[in-house]
Design an enzyme around this catalytic site. Sequence first.
Site, PDB file in Angstrom:
ATOM      1  N   GLY A 160      83.613  33.724  19.193  1.00  0.00           N
ATOM      2  CA  GLY A 160      82.318  33.748  19.862  1.00  0.00           C
ATOM      3  C   GLY A 160      81.544  35.007  19.513  1.00  0.00           C
ATOM      4  O   GLY A 160      82.098  35.993  19.029  1.00  0.00           O
ATOM      5  N   GLY A 175      78.354  37.340  21.324  1.00  0.00           N
ATOM      6  CA  GLY A 175      77.455  37.543  22.447  1.00  0.00           C
ATOM      7  C   GLY A 175      76.517  38.706  22.198  1.00  0.00           C
ATOM      8  O   GLY A 175      76.471  39.277  21.107  1.00  0.00           O
ATOM      9  N   ASP A 184      80.442  38.681  37.536  1.00  0.00           N
ATOM     10  CA  ASP A 184      79.881  37.693  36.610  1.00  0.00           C
ATOM     11  C   ASP A 184      80.737  36.433  36.554  1.00  0.00           C
ATOM     12  O   ASP A 184      81.097  35.948  35.479  1.00  0.00           O
ATOM     13  CB  ASP A 184      79.739  38.287  35.206  1.00  0.00           C
ATOM     14  CG  ASP A 184      78.746  37.514  34.339  1.00  0.00           C
ATOM     15  OD1 ASP A 184      77.933  36.754  34.901  1.00  0.00           O
ATOM     16  OD2 ASP A 184      78.783  37.675  33.103  1.00  0.00           O
ATOM     17  N   PHE A 239      76.695  41.657  23.402  1.00  0.00           N
ATOM     18  CA  PHE A 239      77.353  42.956  23.340  1.00  0.00           C
ATOM     19  C   PHE A 239      78.542  43.011  22.386  1.00  0.00           C
ATOM     20  O   PHE A 239      78.962  44.089  21.993  1.00  0.00           O
ATOM     21  CB  PHE A 239      77.827  43.365  24.745  1.00  0.00           C
ATOM     22  CG  PHE A 239      76.752  43.278  25.784  1.00  0.00           C
ATOM     23  CD1 PHE A 239      75.617  44.067  25.684  1.00  0.00           C
ATOM     24  CD2 PHE A 239      76.868  42.406  26.854  1.00  0.00           C
ATOM     25  CE1 PHE A 239      74.617  43.992  26.643  1.00  0.00           C
ATOM     26  CE2 PHE A 239      75.875  42.317  27.808  1.00  0.00           C
ATOM     27  CZ  PHE A 239      74.732  43.116  27.703  1.00  0.00           C
TER      28      PHE A 239
END
Length: 407
Positions: free
Chosen positions: A58, A60, A190, A62
């Site tokens: 993945g 993202g 989160d 950051f």
Amino acid sequence: MIRFPAVCIPSCQDLLRRRAMEERAQEEMLAAQHTGGHHPAREGEVFNTQYQALRKLGCGTFATVWLCQDMSCDLFPRRKKHVAVKVLKSRESFAEAAQDEVALLRCVSSMKKKDRAGENIVCLLDDFRMIRENGFHACLVFEALGPSLRCLMGNYAARGLPLPFVKKSLQQVLAGLHFLHKRCRIIHADIKPENVLLYGREKSLQRLLPDAFDCGQRTDLRLKGPGGELGNQLEESDLMSIEVKIADLGSACWTYKPFSKEIQTQPYRAVEVLLGLDYGTPADIWSTGCLAFEMATGERLFDPQPGKYFSRDDDHVARIIELLGRIPPQIALSWKKSTKFFSRPGALLRISRLSPRSLHSVLADRHQWTKDEATPFTAFLLPALQYAPHRRATAAQCLQHAWLGAP
């Protein structure tokens, strides 16, 4: 044998949209590959002389996450294992954030050893820094798990996941939160489907789950076995054998030392966070309530959108009021900047027309749940969505609710 809903076969339009998303993600990735940005890793690259990159899981804002093989096990072939290496951007602020995340995860590891609990939280195995063409990158090494709940939910379209699996998964999420809140004094900050990862204790599932695709670019879950694709359906026995773990403590903080006023992904953001008030562990419970609804129905509980004359936050507050009723003035107006949302107690500043509806009616009318299904689920959700954080159910109280234990 009970057979659950089939996976959705993507249309040509879906495939084109997915390809466009993949191309856009690739463009964003290339744009971020500069000093202070992502490390442009390649398959086969070795991190820290130990972890060989197999494929990207993945990407993202950051960090990127890579499935790697731990080469330190080469001398012991039977011990070879896969790990997930999170490579943060090289900007110094990300290195500082990584230090905070490592401190939190080390606390989790320490408390796990002490209490022999916390098995529903992802394990940190190692951390290091490496220098590449874009600068220094902080790297965190985790146990390799399967795809996220978001991937699994993509297979069940708008119908939601089977309720037995929803209940089992929520029990594990809540157990993980109870451990974080009470033993570690950590707020996750989160909770959402992307941050709950699947894994299998059984060897058969351990072979299946690593073949799942990257959810950043694909939202379907394809489980493959020795004979190829398992088909278009997951049998109840396969689904109920899957466990879940809470992952990504990148936004987490100590209960006694919040790092930021702005936490949580928008649809799962607690009302006190939206209003700019102080928050604590109850914020995670609000997010879990939103997660529970989405797992069970296939739709987000709150999916705010901006309008011509109002912001996404305005719409979010309005949707909350429509579903849960008027926000008590002592909460709504306790913030010195309360005029951002309210003109006077109970009156929104930029949205005048609301369409009140109860949670029970949403389940019954929109999702065709029977009264016997909707009533106990509503009774489980509402305590997790109390406006006043001190009145909101704790993770332990949620775990004791009758709905979770019902067949």
